[in-house]
Design a protein around this motif. Structure first.
Motif, PDB file in Angstrom:
ATOM      1  N   ASP A   1     -14.635   3.340 -17.924  1.00 19.89           N
ATOM      2  CA  ASP A   1     -13.900   3.672 -19.072  1.00 19.89           C
ATOM      3  C   ASP A   1     -13.421   5.058 -19.001  1.00 19.89           C
ATOM      4  N   GLY A   2     -12.129   5.389 -19.102  1.00 19.70           N
ATOM      5  CA  GLY A   2     -11.485   6.492 -19.260  1.00 19.70           C
ATOM      6  C   GLY A   2     -11.084   7.028 -17.757  1.00 19.70           C
ATOM      7  N   ARG A   3     -11.389   6.521 -16.941  1.00 13.59           N
ATOM      8  CA  ARG A   3     -10.931   6.749 -15.696  1.00 13.59           C
ATOM      9  C   ARG A   3      -9.337   6.122 -15.119  1.00 13.59           C
ATOM     10  N   GLN A   4      -8.773   6.883 -14.483  1.00 13.57           N
ATOM     11  CA  GLN A   4      -7.269   6.382 -14.303  1.00 13.57           C
ATOM     12  C   GLN A   4      -7.191   6.185 -12.810  1.00 13.57           C
ATOM     13  N   PHE A   5      -6.573   5.526 -12.020  1.00 12.30           N
ATOM     14  CA  PHE A   5      -6.218   5.366 -10.648  1.00 12.30           C
ATOM     15  C   PHE A   5      -4.787   5.139 -10.376  1.00 12.30           C
ATOM     16  N   ALA A   6      -4.395   5.596  -9.347  1.00 12.90           N
ATOM     17  CA  ALA A   6      -2.990   5.489  -8.854  1.00 12.90           C
ATOM     18  C   ALA A   6      -2.668   4.247  -8.227  1.00 12.90           C
TER      19      ALA A   6
ATOM     20  N   ALA B   1      -6.743   1.170 -16.921  1.00 15.67           N
ATOM     21  CA  ALA B   1      -7.280   2.117 -15.636  1.00 15.67           C
ATOM     22  C   ALA B   1      -5.991   2.398 -14.848  1.00 15.67           C
ATOM     23  N   LEU B   2      -5.095   1.684 -14.824  1.00 14.75           N
ATOM     24  CA  LEU B   2      -3.849   2.118 -14.179  1.00 14.75           C
ATOM     25  C   LEU B   2      -3.174   3.124 -14.653  1.00 14.75           C
ATOM     26  N   ALA B   3      -2.987   4.235 -13.795  1.00 11.14           N
ATOM     27  CA  ALA B   3      -2.507   5.730 -14.373  1.00 11.14           C
ATOM     28  C   ALA B   3      -0.875   5.555 -14.276  1.00 11.14           C
TER      29      ALA B   3
ATOM     30  N   ALA C   1       0.663  -1.115   0.078  1.00 13.33           N
ATOM     31  CA  ALA C   1       0.048  -0.015  -0.063  1.00 13.33           C
ATOM     32  C   ALA C   1       0.852   1.264   0.075  1.00 13.33           C
ATOM     33  N   PRO C   2       1.995   1.233   0.850  1.00 14.73           N
ATOM     34  CA  PRO C   2       2.697   2.598   0.779  1.00 14.73           C
ATOM     35  C   PRO C   2       3.377   2.825  -0.730  1.00 14.73           C
ATOM     36  N   LEU C   3       3.394   2.024  -1.639  1.00 13.41           N
ATOM     37  CA  LEU C   3       3.966   2.260  -2.992  1.00 13.41           C
ATOM     38  C   LEU C   3       2.939   3.188  -3.745  1.00 13.41           C
ATOM     39  N   VAL C   4       1.575   3.046  -3.262  1.00 16.68           N
ATOM     40  CA  VAL C   4       0.582   3.876  -3.931  1.00 16.68           C
ATOM     41  C   VAL C   4       0.825   5.300  -3.990  1.00 16.68           C
TER      42      VAL C   4
END
Length: 172
Positions: free
Chosen positions: A76-81, A100-102, A15-18
């Motif tokens: 669709d089109g959304r990006q996540f950290a 979806a992976l930024a 989790a700390p890598l996000v």
């Protein structure tokens, strides 16, 4: 801060890598254990599952959707950290999850693998990863960690942490 002992140790470890404050997606979020973990770490959180009636994650965006139907992926089109997937496999979604992976985002994935049928459900090969399957699915990402084996003498699992970008990364 709550201990989050119900969260997967694999997810807690990475989790700390996000990226700090970046949005996190929990795919097949169930009761919301990982939504709560990332919310408490200061991330805006989106949880998605077929049935969100039992999801307990105050402050999270919850989306009820059957991702295994023709309606498919509603993001669709959304990006996540950060994208978290545990105890869930629907292979047709893997490209959508990857998309979806930024840039700089972290994928933390942990689910059952072939051989699990000796321990219990799931036994259907459609829901069991083949050896190295997550490595292959993440071949264009930087692999931080990968494991495949028997967990606690009760299940065969495969898990990966991968980053959408070049390494190396500071490990805890």
């Amino acid at each position: 801060m709550p201990h989050h002992s119900d969260a997967s140790p694999w997810v807690r470890r990475f989790a700390p890598l996000v990226p700090r404050g970046g949005p996190v997606l929990d795919v097949a979020c169930g009761e919301g254990r990982h939504c709560r973990l990332f919310r408490d770490l200061g991330h805006p959180v989106t949880g998605i599952d077929r049935d969100i009636a039992d999801t307990r994650a105050d402050g999270a965006e919850l989306i009820g959707a059957d991702m295994e139907t023709d309606a498919g992926w509603p993001l669709d089109g959304r990006q996540f950290a950060g994208i978290i997937v545990t105890n869930y496999l629907w292979r047709p979604l893997l490209p959508a999850i990857r998309a979806a992976l930024a840039a700089g985002g972290v994928l933390i994935y942990e689910t059952f693998a072939h051989g699990n049928e000796a321990f219990g459900p799931p036994r259907n090969p459609d829901f069991l990863l083949a050896s190295g399957e997550l490595l292959q699915a993440c071949s264009d990402l930087t692999i931080v960690a990968y494991e495949h084996g028997i967990r606690d003498g009760r299940a065969v699992i495969q898990r990966i942490c991968a980053v959408n970008g070049p390494g190396p990364f500071a490990l805890s």
